[in-house]
Design an enzyme around this catalytic site. Structure first.
Site, short mmCIF file in Angstrom:
data_model
loop_
_atom_site.label_atom_id
_atom_site.label_comp_id
_atom_site.label_asym_id
_atom_site.label_seq_id
_atom_site.Cartn_x
_atom_site.Cartn_y
_atom_site.Cartn_z
N ARG A 69 0.95 -1.13 -0.02
CA ARG A 69 0.04 0.28 -0.12
C ARG A 69 0.98 0.77 0.05
O ARG A 69 1.51 1.50 1.25
CB ARG A 69 -0.83 -0.32 1.28
N HIS A 97 -7.33 1.27 -6.47
CA HIS A 97 -7.67 0.12 -5.34
C HIS A 97 -8.41 -1.16 -5.48
O HIS A 97 -8.86 -1.96 -5.48
CB HIS A 97 -8.48 0.45 -4.16
N GLN A 119 -10.25 -4.06 -3.16
CA GLN A 119 -11.66 -3.31 -2.60
C GLN A 119 -12.24 -3.76 -4.08
O GLN A 119 -13.48 -4.15 -3.61
CB GLN A 119 -11.32 -2.06 -2.41
N ASP A 137 -17.11 7.76 -2.05
CA ASP A 137 -15.66 7.50 -1.23
C ASP A 137 -15.57 8.73 -0.51
O ASP A 137 -15.87 10.21 -1.31
CB ASP A 137 -14.94 7.02 -2.03
N CYS A 173 -16.66 1.08 0.50
CA CYS A 173 -14.80 0.77 0.69
C CYS A 173 -14.44 1.31 2.52
O CYS A 173 -14.47 0.37 3.05
CB CYS A 173 -14.17 1.55 0.48
N ARG A 198 -13.51 -8.76 1.74
CA ARG A 198 -12.24 -8.24 1.41
C ARG A 198 -11.21 -9.19 1.88
O ARG A 198 -10.55 -10.32 0.91
CB ARG A 198 -11.92 -7.24 2.36
#
Ligand code: CP
Ligand code: NVA
Length: 303
Positions: free
Chosen positions: A102, A129, A132, A220, A261, A289
């Site tokens: 990440r 991402h 996700q 988001d 998310c 996830r």
């Protein structure tokens, strides 16, 4: 599958194969069956940004697969003091069987794959991402029984989530509408990719227009990790318009799902009432996830 660098680097079939394996592994776990798909393998988990879900789901997922996860806080690694990615990639390839990272720049993830000799998984960059979005697709398919033909809508910043959702939706036969303010559009590489899909992509500035006949709506945060310094300026642009609220939901199909998310900022990109009305879907998404990433680890490290 060699790596998971972004949704752009996955083939349509690879996405379906990951989702099928994720469903299979999820069903096994629900029956108390934990198959050691990655017995004796070691995965390094490098974090240059904060995380709750990604860290915990990768660590737990690796253990459930019989692998050993190594949490690596980048601020205490030599990359935090400037050791080049090229050297880090070659060193870690001598110890590990795979890396999840990440970080900020997508190029760093791609350089790890380029200079290393082990599978690399993107656990979030400023650009993408994919882990996700695989969990999101698994959740939508789980609730709706299909993906192709559905309309996915994203409201807000054209960020890593928007980029990956756009590509993931189009590659699985969904149409994708996003409402982003001027100046906060998705990445040009994803828009270029989407050109081939014609009117299956709808790019507008009005959330009400995008949400019409939606089957699933996502949003988001207005300011992502690394953009904290822009938070106030962004608030002025997004506030009062780029929000998933009850009025917006009126535009959608009555059985429309809502996903996020997480972490969510209630009262900003989503209201408390919409969030809580769709909490079952949102926390299924968080659970997935674990299953989706176990499938990704098996695909890149085990086959
Ligand atoms: N959604 C997500 O990636 O959560 P974390 O930042 O907690 O890992
Ligand atoms: N767009 C958000 C996603 C967090 C999971 C960020 O990058 O901070």
């Amino acid at each position: 599958m060699e790596h998971l660098l972004s949704m752009l680097t996955m083939s349509d079939q690879e996405i379906i194969d990951v989702l099928d394996l994720a469903d299979k592994i999820k069903a096994e776990v629900k029956q108390g069956v934990f198959k050691p798909y990655l017995k004796n393998k070691t995965i390094g988990l490098i974090f240059q940004k904060a995380s709750t879900r990604t860290r915990v789901s990768f660590e737990v997922g690796a253990v459930q697969l019989g692998a050993y996860p190594l949490h690596l806080d980048a601020s205490t690694m030599q990359i935090g003091r400037g050791e080049p990615i090229q050297d880090t990639a070659r060193v870690l390839s001598r110890y590990l069987d795979g890396i999840m990272i990440r970080t900020y720049a997508q190029k760093d993830v791609e350089d790890l794959a380029k200079y290393g000799s082990i599978p690399i998984i993107n656990g979030l960059t400023d650009f993408a991402h994919p882990c996700q979005v695989l969990a999101d697709l698994q959740t939508i398919r789980g609730h709706k029984g299909k993906l192709a033909g559905l309309k996915m809508v994203f409201i807000g910043d054209g960020n890593n989530m928007c980029n990956s959702l756009m590509v993931g939706a189009l590659k699985t036969g969904m149409s994708f509408a996003c409402a982003c303010p001027e100046g906060y559009l998705p990445d040009p590489a994803c828009l270029e990719f989407a050109k081939a899909y014609g009117d299956k992509l709808q790019l507008v500035t009005d959330p009400m227009e995008a949400a019409k006949d939606a089957d699933v709506i996502l949003t988001d945060v207005w300011a992502s990790m690394g953009e904290e310094g822009e938070a106030e300026a962004r608030r002025k642009v997004f506030e009062g318009v780029y929000q998933v609220n009850d009025a917006l939901m009126q535009q959608a199909h009555s059985d429309c799902m809502v996903l996020h998310c997480l972490p969510a900022h209630r009262g900003e990109e989503i209201t408390e009432s919409v969030f809580e009305a769709h909490a079952d879907e949102i926390f299924d998404e968080a659970e997935n996830r674990l299953h989706a990433q176990k499938a990704v680890m098996v695909k890149v490290m085990g086959e």
